[in-house]
Design an enzyme around this catalytic site. Structure first.
Site, mmCIF file in Angstrom:
data_model
loop_
_atom_site.group_PDB
_atom_site.id
_atom_site.type_symbol
_atom_site.label_atom_id
_atom_site.label_comp_id
_atom_site.label_asym_id
_atom_site.label_seq_id
_atom_site.Cartn_x
_atom_site.Cartn_y
_atom_site.Cartn_z
ATOM 1 N N ARG A 167 97.771 124.404 -11.710
ATOM 2 C CA ARG A 167 96.781 125.025 -12.600
ATOM 3 C C ARG A 167 95.784 123.997 -13.125
ATOM 4 O O ARG A 167 94.601 124.302 -13.319
ATOM 5 C CB ARG A 167 97.512 125.714 -13.756
ATOM 6 C CG ARG A 167 96.605 126.403 -14.773
ATOM 7 C CD ARG A 167 97.454 127.144 -15.812
ATOM 8 N NE ARG A 167 96.663 127.580 -16.952
ATOM 9 C CZ ARG A 167 96.055 128.751 -17.062
ATOM 10 N NH1 ARG A 167 96.127 129.618 -16.067
ATOM 11 N NH2 ARG A 167 95.369 129.072 -18.146
ATOM 12 N N LEU A 198 89.773 130.952 -17.373
ATOM 13 C CA LEU A 198 91.112 131.156 -16.817
ATOM 14 C C LEU A 198 91.927 131.952 -17.828
ATOM 15 O O LEU A 198 91.953 131.621 -19.015
ATOM 16 C CB LEU A 198 91.811 129.821 -16.555
ATOM 17 C CG LEU A 198 91.409 129.044 -15.295
ATOM 18 C CD1 LEU A 198 91.854 127.592 -15.417
ATOM 19 C CD2 LEU A 198 92.012 129.684 -14.066
ATOM 20 N N SER A 199 92.596 133.004 -17.355
ATOM 21 C CA SER A 199 93.498 133.747 -18.225
ATOM 22 C C SER A 199 94.766 132.931 -18.462
ATOM 23 O O SER A 199 95.040 131.949 -17.764
ATOM 24 C CB SER A 199 93.854 135.096 -17.599
ATOM 25 O OG SER A 199 92.736 135.945 -17.548
ATOM 26 N N ALA A 200 95.552 133.347 -19.433
ATOM 27 C CA ALA A 200 96.806 132.666 -19.742
ATOM 28 C C ALA A 200 97.775 132.788 -18.567
ATOM 29 O O ALA A 200 97.780 133.802 -17.859
ATOM 30 C CB ALA A 200 97.427 133.267 -21.000
ATOM 31 N N TYR A 231 98.598 135.912 -15.553
ATOM 32 C CA TYR A 231 98.552 135.779 -14.098
ATOM 33 C C TYR A 231 99.904 136.069 -13.459
ATOM 34 O O TYR A 231 99.978 136.688 -12.384
ATOM 35 C CB TYR A 231 98.089 134.377 -13.707
ATOM 36 C CG TYR A 231 96.610 134.134 -13.872
ATOM 37 C CD1 TYR A 231 95.668 135.037 -13.380
ATOM 38 C CD2 TYR A 231 96.135 132.995 -14.514
ATOM 39 C CE1 TYR A 231 94.310 134.810 -13.531
ATOM 40 C CE2 TYR A 231 94.776 132.755 -14.659
ATOM 41 C CZ TYR A 231 93.867 133.670 -14.167
ATOM 42 O OH TYR A 231 92.520 133.436 -14.311
#
Length: 360
Positions: free
Chosen positions: A38, A63-65, A69
């Site tokens: 990540r 970016l989502s947490a 994802y």
């Protein structure tokens, strides 16, 4: 949204915490998360935040947490050979993980509103293919990204087996999303503050299941100053692979299988001892209050005696780790697939092609 699990020290530590909290539940999803670091999708200077279970945004890059994802990857129920459409594909982090699961005979398309983000995603993808140690361990479906508004996709576009939308969908756009899905396909999207899994069971029938309470920024509806309609987004064609490309896939598959068989015949590999104990993480059921930070909804765990006990144990483990003698440095891993390809009786130019022009 985020903050559901403890921060990790590195990518593997983060994945361990997501597994312990039951956000990652299947082997194939775990393998994809471990293969893609990540931190590689963060800008320089911000990587320290990469292994926290928090969303991150800088300019148009978002970016989502990790917990989001992982829930999305599990809900999509990915398999080899499926077609996937990522609406709001962003940095390409999710699309790259999907590509490791659906394999070279899948379809992997993404639509992103911002041109600079598409360029960033292509740079991250090229870096992964050329330099990641994980690339040679998988058969990969390379994502293809296009610039455009996902609410303006051409009406004659093909349908997909799996679709994810990474922005909040208004109720009046729900059917627009559904019609892009094949019968038997799965659509995952945030709608009315719920991450929702929708399965198309027939030509005009769907089943819905709420997965998780979330808060996403809504889809952007573009309009021109002169009142004209925005240009339709044309998705990449469903191209047939060339004979040259197919040959590369099967050469790599054959050599990878031979390498795996030889490794198994040698017996189990001696693994290096763990460098540290895993940090305990708070389970998801402990999160029962939420706070807004900007337009992100962040879970905030309520402290308890159990939380305090875990924190104390973590501190003790950190002190133990500092007092233990450092481990010997690990020997660099050998890329057996690369070694086999380099020994093939082929011209150097063909070897480079089979290696995807990787330098290591």
């Amino acid at each position: 949204m985020g903050g559901a699990v403890s921060a990790g020290e590195d990518n593997d530590d983060l994945i361990d915490n997501l597994k312990e909290a039951q956000y990652i539940r299947t082997d194939r999803v775990e393998q994809a998360f471990r293969a893609i670091d990540r931190g590689d999708y963060y800008l320089e200077g911000y990587r320290d935040n990469a292994y926290k279970d928090l969303a991150w945004k800088h300019g148009n890059i978002h970016l989502s947490a990790p917990c989001i994802y992982s829930e999305v990857m599990e809900a999509l129920k990915l398999q080899q050979g499926l077609s996937f459409l990522n609406l709001g594909s962003g940095t390409g982090y999710l699309s790259t993980m999907v590509g490791l699961i659906i394999g070279p005979f899948g379809v992997n398309h993404g639509v992103e509103l911002h041109k600079d983000v598409v360029e960033y995603a292509r740079e991250r993808l090229e870096e992964f293919i050329k330099n990641s140690d994980s690339f040679d361990k998988f058969e990969f479906c390379e994502p293809h990204f296009v610039v455009g508004n996902c609410l303006e996709i051409s009406s004659d576009s093909h349908q997909y087996d799996r679709i994810y939308c990474g922005a909040g969908v208004q109720k009046d756009h729900e059917n627009y999303m559904k019609v892009m899905l094949k019968v038997g396909g799965i659509l995952v999207m945030p709608i009315e503050d719920q991450l929702t899994q929708i399965t198309r069971t027939g030509q005009s029938s769907w089943e819905s299941k709420n997965i998780l309470a979330v808060s996403f920024a809504p889809l952007v509806q573009q309009s021109r100053s002169d009142g004209s309609k925005p240009d339709a987004v044309v998705l990449p064609p469903l191209a047939v692979r060339s004979l040259q490309d197919l040959s590369r896939i099967y050469i790599r598959r054959t050599l990878r299988n031979l390498t795996s068989e030889e490794t198994l015949s040698r017996g189990p590999v001696q693994r290096a001892p763990q460098k540290r104990k895993l940090r305990r993480c708070r389970r998801r059921h402990r999160i029962n209050t939420y706070v807004f930070v900007g337009n992100q909804l962040i879970p905030q765990p309520i402290e308890s005696e159990e939380d305090e006990r875990i924190e104390e144990e973590n501190k003790e483990e950190e002190q133990e780790k500092d007092s233990v003698e450092p481990n010997k440095p690990e020997e660099p891993q050998v890329n057996f697939l690369r070694d086999r390809i380099l020994k093939l009786p082929l011209p150097e130019s063909l070897k480079a092609y089979v290696l995807f022009y990787r330098e290591k």
